[in-house]
Design a protein around this motif. Structure first.
Motif, PDB file in Angstrom:
ATOM      1  N   ASP A  98       0.362  -1.400  -0.033  1.00 25.76           N
ATOM      2  CA  ASP A  98       0.216  -0.001   0.022  1.00 25.76           C
ATOM      3  C   ASP A  98       0.961   1.591  -0.012  1.00 25.76           C
ATOM      4  OD1 ASP A  98      -1.995  -1.579   0.115  1.00 25.76           O
ATOM      5  OD2 ASP A  98      -2.985  -1.420   2.106  1.00 25.76           O
ATOM      6  N   GLU A  99       1.606   1.280   1.024  1.00 28.95           N
ATOM      7  CA  GLU A  99       2.897   2.169   0.831  1.00 28.95           C
ATOM      8  C   GLU A  99       3.562   2.720  -0.926  1.00 28.95           C
ATOM      9  OE1 GLU A  99       2.702   5.193   3.466  1.00 28.95           O
ATOM     10  OE2 GLU A  99       1.452   3.019   4.364  1.00 28.95           O
ATOM     11  N   LYS A 100       3.780   1.573  -1.782  1.00 22.90           N
ATOM     12  CA  LYS A 100       4.481   1.526  -2.048  1.00 22.90           C
ATOM     13  C   LYS A 100       3.190   2.195  -3.797  1.00 22.90           C
ATOM     14  CE  LYS A 100       7.061  -1.797  -6.162  1.00 22.90           C
ATOM     15  NZ  LYS A 100       7.184  -2.581  -5.750  1.00 22.90           N
ATOM     16  N   LYS A 101       1.917   1.172  -3.298  1.00 24.16           N
ATOM     17  CA  LYS A 101       1.027   2.322  -4.114  1.00 24.16           C
ATOM     18  C   LYS A 101       1.309   3.885  -4.367  1.00 24.16           C
ATOM     19  CE  LYS A 101      -2.623   0.344  -4.317  1.00 24.16           C
ATOM     20  NZ  LYS A 101      -4.446  -0.563  -4.268  1.00 24.16           N
ATOM     21  N   THR A 102       0.990   4.221  -2.821  1.00 20.08           N
ATOM     22  CA  THR A 102       0.772   5.549  -2.611  1.00 20.08           C
ATOM     23  C   THR A 102       2.218   5.885  -2.952  1.00 20.08           C
ATOM     24  OG1 THR A 102      -0.645   4.665  -0.505  1.00 20.08           O
ATOM     25  CG2 THR A 102       0.372   7.809  -1.057  1.00 20.08           C
ATOM     26  N   LEU A 103       3.006   6.276  -2.469  1.00 16.43           N
ATOM     27  CA  LEU A 103       4.245   5.987  -3.319  1.00 16.43           C
ATOM     28  C   LEU A 103       4.137   6.914  -4.650  1.00 16.43           C
ATOM     29  CD1 LEU A 103       6.903   7.834  -2.945  1.00 16.43           C
ATOM     30  CD2 LEU A 103       8.185   5.800  -3.086  1.00 16.43           C
ATOM     31  N   LEU A 104       3.798   5.626  -5.468  1.00 14.26           N
ATOM     32  CA  LEU A 104       4.025   5.630  -7.096  1.00 14.26           C
ATOM     33  C   LEU A 104       2.873   6.656  -7.218  1.00 14.26           C
ATOM     34  CD1 LEU A 104       5.073   2.018  -7.984  1.00 14.26           C
ATOM     35  CD2 LEU A 104       6.391   3.497  -7.928  1.00 14.26           C
TER      36      LEU A 104
END
Length: 122
Positions: A98-104
């Motif tokens: 989820d954090e990776k998705k938000t960052l991307l």
């Protein structure tokens, strides 16, 4: 001195821990019962009985199984909550995803805005 009922309960609990650990470690190594039995040089039916708490094992069998599973005999008796560990790993993995998705998404938005500014300048 322990009363017989308590002693029997503790023995059953110890057998359950051992059988659960053998099964879990076997599956972790992607071994069938047949493959583990062969690697430990014991019969398939004997291994099945051990995994289903139907029989106790000798010290020789304990050593054979621990070697075949690449574990110490102690590890086979250690109380593990492998399902709980797997659940925790899944939760952590989901959080990271989820954090990776938000960052991307944020990076993508910044790139889009930068491209729009560059397009306006030209």
């Amino acid at each position: 001195m322990l009363d017989r009922t308590k002693e029997n309960e503790e023995i059953k609990a110890l057998r359950k821990i051992l059988s659960d650990n053998i099964r879990s470690y076997r599956k972790e190594l992607h071994l069938t019962q047949e493959a583990l039995a062969e690697a430990a040089d014991i019969s398939l039916s004997y291994l099945a009985d051990i995994e289903h708490c139907k029989t106790w094992i000798s010290d020789k069998t304990l050593l054979k199984l621990s070697k075949a599973l690449h574990k110490t005999p102690f590890e086979l008796f250690a109380e593990n909550d492998l399902e709980s560990e797997k659940t925790n790993i899944k939760k952590i993995s989901d959080i990271i995803y989820d954090e990776k998705k938000t960052l991307l998404k944020s990076v993508s938005e910044i790139c889009d805005k930068s491209i729009q500014k560059i397009m306006k300048v030209k």
